[in-house]
Design a protein around this motif. Structure first.
Motif, PDB file in Angstrom:
ATOM      1  N   LEU A   1       0.294  -1.215   0.279  1.00  0.00           N
ATOM      2  CA  LEU A   1      -0.200  -0.034   0.728  1.00  0.00           C
ATOM      3  C   LEU A   1       1.032   1.524  -0.376  1.00  0.00           C
ATOM      4  O   LEU A   1       0.455   2.617  -1.028  1.00  0.00           O
TER       5      LEU A   1
ATOM      6  N   LEU B   1      -7.804   0.781  -8.281  1.00  0.00           N
ATOM      7  CA  LEU B   1      -8.371   0.470  -7.241  1.00  0.00           C
ATOM      8  C   LEU B   1     -10.090  -0.366  -7.211  1.00  0.00           C
ATOM      9  O   LEU B   1     -10.099  -1.284  -7.590  1.00  0.00           O
TER      10      LEU B   1
ATOM     11  N   TRP C   1      -9.701  -6.279   1.965  1.00  0.00           N
ATOM     12  CA  TRP C   1      -9.351  -4.206   1.510  1.00  0.00           C
ATOM     13  C   TRP C   1     -10.674  -3.963   0.609  1.00  0.00           C
ATOM     14  O   TRP C   1     -11.733  -4.074   0.633  1.00  0.00           O
TER      15      TRP C   1
ATOM     16  N   TRP D   1     -11.250   0.839   0.404  1.00  0.00           N
ATOM     17  CA  TRP D   1     -11.084   2.410  -0.017  1.00  0.00           C
ATOM     18  C   TRP D   1     -12.102   3.103   0.086  1.00  0.00           C
ATOM     19  O   TRP D   1     -13.443   2.424  -0.303  1.00  0.00           O
TER      20      TRP D   1
ATOM     21  N   VAL E   1      -6.509   3.741   1.644  1.00  0.00           N
ATOM     22  CA  VAL E   1      -6.559   2.764   1.353  1.00  0.00           C
ATOM     23  C   VAL E   1      -6.746   2.008   2.355  1.00  0.00           C
ATOM     24  O   VAL E   1      -5.977   2.047   3.481  1.00  0.00           O
TER      25      VAL E   1
END
Length: 136
Positions: free
Chosen positions: A41, A83, A111, A113, A123
């Protein structure tokens, strides 16, 4: 914590996070996953600078019950489209230059964002003891 936008700072942040997890007595499997995710990240934040690129990248790592939440914040720019492409059903295309690292993150954690009120992009990844693979 603030991370300077350079590769050495990413390595130092990873070492700092590893030491923090040792104090929290996080298991080896989770430590390994968190180290990889932090590196990925932060590296993504470095690779996608924007005209309004921050002087530093935000990194937050918190623990609850042996699970770890990682969040990386940067100026965001056009990263949201990347993303979204990575979260698409088929992931990045065969000739895509970026996005495969997020497939790694997805294999290690849940995960996502979010766009912050400041316009920055955060994120996040959640590493739990029981969750081994991210959900789409």
């Amino acid at each position: 914590m603030g991370v300077a936008p350079d590769r050495e700072a990413v390595r130092q942040a990873r070492r700092t996070v590893t030491a923090l997890m040792a104090r929290w007595a996080i298991g080896d499997d989770e430590v390994f996953r968190v180290e990889l995710i932090v590196s990925e990240l932060l590296t993504n934040a470095l690779q996608h600078p924007t005209p309004a690129h921050c002087a530093e990248i935000g990194l937050s790592v918190t623990e609850a019950g042996g699970s770890v939440l990682i969040e990386v914040e940067d100026a965001g720019g056009e990263a949201e489209a990347l993303l979204a492409a990575c979260r698409a059903a088929d992931g990045p295309g065969d000739d895509a230059e970026h996005g495969r690292g997020l497939l790694l993150v997805e294999s290690l954690a849940i995960w996502g964002w979010r766009r912050l009120p400041s316009g920055h992009l955060a994120v996040w990844a959640y590493v739990s003891r029981t969750e081994r693979r991210g959900a789409r």
